[in-house]
Design a protein around this motif. Structure first.
Motif, PDB file in Angstrom:
ATOM      1  N   TRP A 339      42.236  -1.012  -9.409  1.00 38.82           N
ATOM      2  CA  TRP A 339      41.704  -0.315  -8.236  1.00 38.82           C
ATOM      3  C   TRP A 339      40.334   0.300  -8.474  1.00 38.82           C
ATOM      4  CZ3 TRP A 339      41.028   4.916  -9.090  1.00 38.82           C
ATOM      5  CH2 TRP A 339      41.731   5.456 -10.176  1.00 38.82           C
ATOM      6  N   VAL A 340      39.922   0.480  -9.743  1.00 40.54           N
ATOM      7  CA  VAL A 340      38.556   0.938 -10.019  1.00 40.54           C
ATOM      8  C   VAL A 340      37.674  -0.292 -10.109  1.00 40.54           C
ATOM      9  CG1 VAL A 340      37.057   2.281 -11.530  1.00 40.54           C
ATOM     10  CG2 VAL A 340      39.447   2.939 -11.278  1.00 40.54           C
ATOM     11  N   ASP A 341      37.124  -0.692  -8.975  1.00 44.33           N
ATOM     12  CA  ASP A 341      36.364  -1.936  -8.871  1.00 44.33           C
ATOM     13  C   ASP A 341      34.884  -1.588  -8.692  1.00 44.33           C
ATOM     14  OD1 ASP A 341      34.988  -4.147  -7.390  1.00 44.33           O
ATOM     15  OD2 ASP A 341      36.933  -5.120  -7.691  1.00 44.33           O
ATOM     16  N   SER A 342      34.063  -1.971  -9.653  1.00 42.11           N
ATOM     17  CA  SER A 342      32.645  -1.593  -9.609  1.00 42.11           C
ATOM     18  C   SER A 342      31.935  -2.186  -8.399  1.00 42.11           C
ATOM     19  CB  SER A 342      31.944  -2.033 -10.895  1.00 42.11           C
ATOM     20  OG  SER A 342      32.043  -3.432 -11.065  1.00 42.11           O
ATOM     21  N   ILE A 343      32.301  -3.394  -7.999  1.00 41.06           N
ATOM     22  CA  ILE A 343      31.669  -4.022  -6.834  1.00 41.06           C
ATOM     23  C   ILE A 343      32.029  -3.249  -5.569  1.00 41.06           C
ATOM     24  CG2 ILE A 343      31.585  -6.092  -5.408  1.00 41.06           C
ATOM     25  CD1 ILE A 343      32.008  -7.737  -7.925  1.00 41.06           C
ATOM     26  N   ALA A 344      33.307  -2.894  -5.446  1.00 37.24           N
ATOM     27  CA  ALA A 344      33.750  -2.136  -4.273  1.00 37.24           C
ATOM     28  C   ALA A 344      33.076  -0.757  -4.235  1.00 37.24           C
ATOM     29  CB  ALA A 344      35.266  -1.982  -4.293  1.00 37.24           C
ATOM     30  N   LEU A 345      32.915  -0.124  -5.396  1.00 37.03           N
ATOM     31  CA  LEU A 345      32.272   1.180  -5.437  1.00 37.03           C
ATOM     32  C   LEU A 345      30.790   1.089  -5.063  1.00 37.03           C
ATOM     33  CD1 LEU A 345      33.891   2.828  -8.589  1.00 37.03           C
ATOM     34  CD2 LEU A 345      34.206   3.488  -6.194  1.00 37.03           C
ATOM     35  N   GLN A 346      30.150  -0.003  -5.428  1.00 36.63           N
ATOM     36  CA  GLN A 346      28.758  -0.187  -5.016  1.00 36.63           C
ATOM     37  C   GLN A 346      28.659  -0.393  -3.501  1.00 36.63           C
ATOM     38  OE1 GLN A 346      25.915   0.201  -6.771  1.00 36.63           O
ATOM     39  NE2 GLN A 346      27.295   0.942  -8.389  1.00 36.63           N
ATOM     40  N   GLN A 347      29.644  -1.078  -2.930  1.00 38.04           N
ATOM     41  CA  GLN A 347      29.673  -1.228  -1.475  1.00 38.04           C
ATOM     42  C   GLN A 347      29.873   0.125  -0.808  1.00 38.04           C
ATOM     43  OE1 GLN A 347      32.858  -4.093  -1.140  1.00 38.04           O
ATOM     44  NE2 GLN A 347      31.469  -5.858  -1.239  1.00 38.04           N
ATOM     45  N   TYR A 348      30.761   0.940  -1.388  1.00 36.77           N
ATOM     46  CA  TYR A 348      30.954   2.298  -0.888  1.00 36.77           C
ATOM     47  C   TYR A 348      29.635   3.067  -0.944  1.00 36.77           C
ATOM     48  CZ  TYR A 348      31.845   7.296  -1.286  1.00 36.77           C
ATOM     49  OH  TYR A 348      31.761   8.657  -1.148  1.00 36.77           O
ATOM     50  N   GLN A 349      28.921   2.939  -2.050  1.00 36.15           N
ATOM     51  CA  GLN A 349      27.658   3.648  -2.206  1.00 36.15           C
ATOM     52  C   GLN A 349      26.660   3.258  -1.122  1.00 36.15           C
ATOM     53  OE1 GLN A 349      25.396   4.945  -5.903  1.00 36.15           O
ATOM     54  NE2 GLN A 349      24.622   2.846  -5.674  1.00 36.15           N
ATOM     55  N   ARG A 350      26.510   1.974  -0.857  1.00 36.27           N
ATOM     56  CA  ARG A 350      25.571   1.524   0.175  1.00 36.27           C
ATOM     57  C   ARG A 350      25.975   2.060   1.550  1.00 36.27           C
ATOM     58  NH1 ARG A 350      25.716  -3.137  -3.126  1.00 36.27           N
ATOM     59  NH2 ARG A 350      27.337  -4.114  -1.858  1.00 36.27           N
ATOM     60  N   TRP A 351      27.278   2.034   1.801  1.00 33.75           N
ATOM     61  CA  TRP A 351      27.817   2.508   3.076  1.00 33.75           C
ATOM     62  C   TRP A 351      27.482   3.978   3.307  1.00 33.75           C
ATOM     63  CZ3 TRP A 351      33.892   2.420   3.919  1.00 33.75           C
ATOM     64  CH2 TRP A 351      34.194   2.919   5.200  1.00 33.75           C
ATOM     65  N   ARG A 352      27.814   4.820   2.339  1.00 33.60           N
ATOM     66  CA  ARG A 352      27.648   6.249   2.528  1.00 33.60           C
ATOM     67  C   ARG A 352      26.198   6.706   2.394  1.00 33.60           C
ATOM     68  NH1 ARG A 352      29.962   6.953   5.802  1.00 33.60           N
ATOM     69  NH2 ARG A 352      29.657   9.187   5.607  1.00 33.60           N
ATOM     70  N   LYS A 353      25.417   6.042   1.539  1.00 39.68           N
ATOM     71  CA  LYS A 353      24.009   6.413   1.439  1.00 39.68           C
ATOM     72  C   LYS A 353      23.270   6.088   2.733  1.00 39.68           C
ATOM     73  CE  LYS A 353      21.314   5.949  -1.997  1.00 39.68           C
ATOM     74  NZ  LYS A 353      20.483   5.378  -3.074  1.00 39.68           N
ATOM     75  N   ALA A 354      23.599   4.970   3.353  1.00 45.75           N
ATOM     76  CA  ALA A 354      22.950   4.598   4.614  1.00 45.75           C
ATOM     77  C   ALA A 354      23.288   5.603   5.706  1.00 45.75           C
ATOM     78  CB  ALA A 354      23.390   3.192   5.030  1.00 45.75           C
ATOM     79  N   ASP A 355      24.548   6.013   5.758  1.00 42.14           N
ATOM     80  CA  ASP A 355      24.972   6.988   6.771  1.00 42.14           C
ATOM     81  C   ASP A 355      24.275   8.323   6.552  1.00 42.14           C
ATOM     82  OD1 ASP A 355      26.353   7.638   9.021  1.00 42.14           O
ATOM     83  OD2 ASP A 355      28.325   7.758   8.094  1.00 42.14           O
ATOM     84  N   ALA A 356      24.225   8.773   5.304  1.00 39.10           N
ATOM     85  CA  ALA A 356      23.581  10.050   4.990  1.00 39.10           C
ATOM     86  C   ALA A 356      22.087   9.999   5.260  1.00 39.10           C
ATOM     87  CB  ALA A 356      23.848  10.424   3.531  1.00 39.10           C
ATOM     88  N   ALA A 357      21.432   8.904   4.880  1.00 34.55           N
ATOM     89  CA  ALA A 357      19.991   8.769   5.095  1.00 34.55           C
ATOM     90  C   ALA A 357      19.654   8.802   6.580  1.00 34.55           C
ATOM     91  CB  ALA A 357      19.488   7.471   4.468  1.00 34.55           C
ATOM     92  N   GLU A 358      20.482   8.153   7.381  1.00 38.75           N
ATOM     93  CA  GLU A 358      20.272   8.168   8.832  1.00 38.75           C
ATOM     94  C   GLU A 358      20.381   9.580   9.388  1.00 38.75           C
ATOM     95  OE1 GLU A 358      22.586   6.498  12.799  1.00 38.75           O
ATOM     96  OE2 GLU A 358      22.734   5.364  10.921  1.00 38.75           O
TER      97      GLU A 358
END
Length: 418
Positions: A339-358
Motif C-alpha cells: 500500500w506504500v506505493d511511490s507512484i501513487a504518492l507522487q500522483q497524490y502530490q500532483r493532485w494536492r499541490k495543484a489544488d493548493a496552488a490554485e
C-alpha cells in the motif's frame, strides 16, 4: 518496539480526519502523536473557528462525526454579505442563487475548532486500530529504507511504514526532514475575537473590505446567549493590528462598529483578542521518501475566504484514498498488501499541490484587488462587484467554489449520488 502502519504527527482537525479516513477503508493501524490537551466545551465560545463548506460537511458525515458536531455547537449560514468600505460595490449570496440539490440547505457552517477536534478525537478513541501518544512530543525521527523510526525522550520508540506531518504551519516533522518551502509574507496580522452584535447575525456571514484588509463576522451558535454572537477575523497591517489590540475593549468595539458601517449595530467585545501574522507557505514537495505532509504543514493561505481548513481536510481524504486503494482489489492483510506505493504518492502530490496552488493564487488575486487603489480603480472594482451581483450564472459559479465543489474530489467528500 511498537510497530504501526501509519504514524500521524499532529492530532488536530486534519490529522484526526486523516486517521479516521484511513481506518474507514483499510485494516492499517495508526498512531497519533499530539500532546495538546483536548479542550472541554464550555459556555464560552472558542475564538478560533472554521468555516466548514458543503464538501467538508459531507466528508464529516461520511466519517460519522457530523452529528456529534451538530449536537455540540454548529452555526449554519444561508447568506453571505460582502461589501467594499471605500466604494459602493457589494455582493450578496443566498441559497436562491443555487439549485436546491447543490447546497443541502446551507451555504456553510461556522464551527469552533475545539468542537470539531473533540468530535473527531472521541470517534478516533472508539477505534481499536488507532493509538494515541499524548504524554511526550517526539524527540527524533529517522527514515529508513522500509520504515520510519520515531523516538521520545523517555517512552519506548515506535516505528511505522509511513509518517504523516499534520502538525500545523510550524510543522516539527517538516523541519526535521528539511522539506523545501516557499514563503510569502502577506504583510497582514489577523485579530480574532468574539463579539456581540445587537442586531443579530441573521444566519449571515458578513465581510467588509477595508483599505488595510478584510474584516469578517462569522455567526456563532450559542443557544443560551441568542443569535447575536459572532467570531471576528480582522486582517490588517501589523502596525494597525498592534494599535487595535492595545485599545481598551470599549474603544476596540467602537472601531469594529465604525469599520462595519454599523450594519450589525453597536458592537461589544466579549472575549480576549488574539493576533497572529499571516504568511503564505507552500511546500515544494509534500512527499519525501516515507513522509507526507497534509494541511497547514503543507500549505497556509490567507483566511479572507475561510478555505484553509477545507483545503487541509481534502488533503486528508485524498491521502487516505491513495493509501487504501490497494485494499479494494487485494487481500485485506496489511502485511502482504503493497500500500506504500511511490507512484501513487507522487500522483497524490500532483493532485494536492495543484489544488493548493490554485487556492493560493485565488487568495492573492482577491487580496490584490482590494489593496488601496486610486479612485478610478476603486470605481472599476465597485462596478465589477455590482455587475457580478446581478449576473446569476457568475454568482452561482462563485458559490460553488465557496461550497468546495471541484472537478476532482476525494471519494469520501462525495455524496452517494455522486
Amino acid at each position: 518496539m511498537q510497530k504501526y502502519d501509519v504514524l500521524i504527527v499532529g492530532g488536530g482537525m486534519v490529522g484526526l480526519t486523516t486517521a479516521l479516513a484511513i481506518r474507514q477503508h483499510s485494516p492499517l493501524t495508526v498512531a497519533i502523536v499530539d500532546t495538546q490537551p483536548l479542550a472541554e466545551i464550555t459556555s464560552d465560545a472558542d475564538v478560533r473557528v472554521s468555516a466548514i463548506n458543503a464538501v467538508s460537511q459531507q466528508l464529516f458525515t461520511n466519517l460519522d462525526v457530523w452529528q456529534a458536531m451538530i449536537e455540540m455547537r454548529a452555526q449554519p449560514y444561508q447568506q453571505m454579505h460582502i461589501w467594499d468600505k471605500s466604494g459602493y460595490g457589494k455582493l450578496d449570496f443566498t441559497l436562491d442563487d443555487l439549485a436546491a440539490r447543490e447546497h443541502n440547505g446551507q451555504l456553510g457552517w461556522i464551527i469552533e475548532n475545539s468542537v470539531i477536534r473533540r468530535a473527531l478525537w472521541k470517534k478516533a478513541e472508539q477505534d481499536q486500530g488507532i493509538s494515541f501518544y499524548t504524554e511526550e512530543k517526539l524527540s527524533n525521527i529517522a527514515v529508513g529504507e522500509s520504515e520510519v523510526f520515531a523516538s521520545f525522550s523517555s517512552l519506548p520508540p515506535i516505528t511505522a511504514k509511513l509518517a504523516v506531518g499534520a502538525d500545523g504551519a510550524r510543522s516539527w516533522l517538516r523541519e526535521q526532514l528539511k522539506f523545501s518551502m516557499t514563503f510569502q509574507d502577506y504583510d497582514h496580522h489577523a485579530i480574532v475575537a468574539s463579539v456581540k452584535t445587537p442586531q443579530g447575525h441573521s444566519n449571515t456571514a458578513w465581510q467588509v473590505f477595508l483599505d488595510t484588509g478584510p474584516l469578517a463576522f462569522l455567526p456563532l451558535s450559542m443557544q443560551q446567549q441568542g443569535s447575536d454572537l459572532c467570531s471576528i477575523v480582522w486582517s490588517t497591517s501589523p502596525e494597525r493590528a498592534q494599535q487595535l489590540t492595545e485599545l481598551s475593549p470599549q474603544d476596540f468595539a467602537k472601531e469594529i462598529t465604525a469599520a462595519s458601517d454599523g450594519k450589525l449595530g453597536s458592537i461589544s467585545l466579549v472575549s480576549e483578542r488574539f493576533t497572529y501574522p499571516l504568511t503564505m507557505r507552500f511546500a515544494q514537495d509534500v512527499v519525501k521518501d516515507r513522509v507526507v505532509l497534509v494541511g497547514d504543514a503543507a500549505h497556509t493561505i490567507h483566511p479572507l475566504a475561510g478555505q484553509g481548513v477545507n483545503l487541509g481536510l481534502l488533503d486528508a481524504a485524498a491521502l487516505a484514498q491513495t493509501l487504501t486503494a490497494p485494499f479494494d482489489h487485494q487481500s485485506v492483510n496489511a502485511e502482504t498488501t503493497h500500500w506504500v506505493d511511490s507512484i501513487a504518492l507522487q500522483q497524490y502530490q500532483r493532485w494536492r499541490k495543484a489544488d493548493a496552488a490554485e487556492m493560493i493564487a485565488a487568495m492573492s488575486a482577491i487580496k490584490q484587488v482590494f489593496t488601496p487603489q486610486q479612485a478610478p480603480i476603486k470605481l472599476l472594482r465597485g462596478l465589477g462587484m455590482s455587475l457580478i451581483n446581478q449576473v446569476t450564472p457568475v454568482k452561482s459559479q462563485l458559490i460553488k467554489q465557496a461550497l468546495g465543489y471541484r472537478h476532482h474530489l476525494p471519494d469520501l467528500a462525495k455524496t452517494v449520488a455522486d
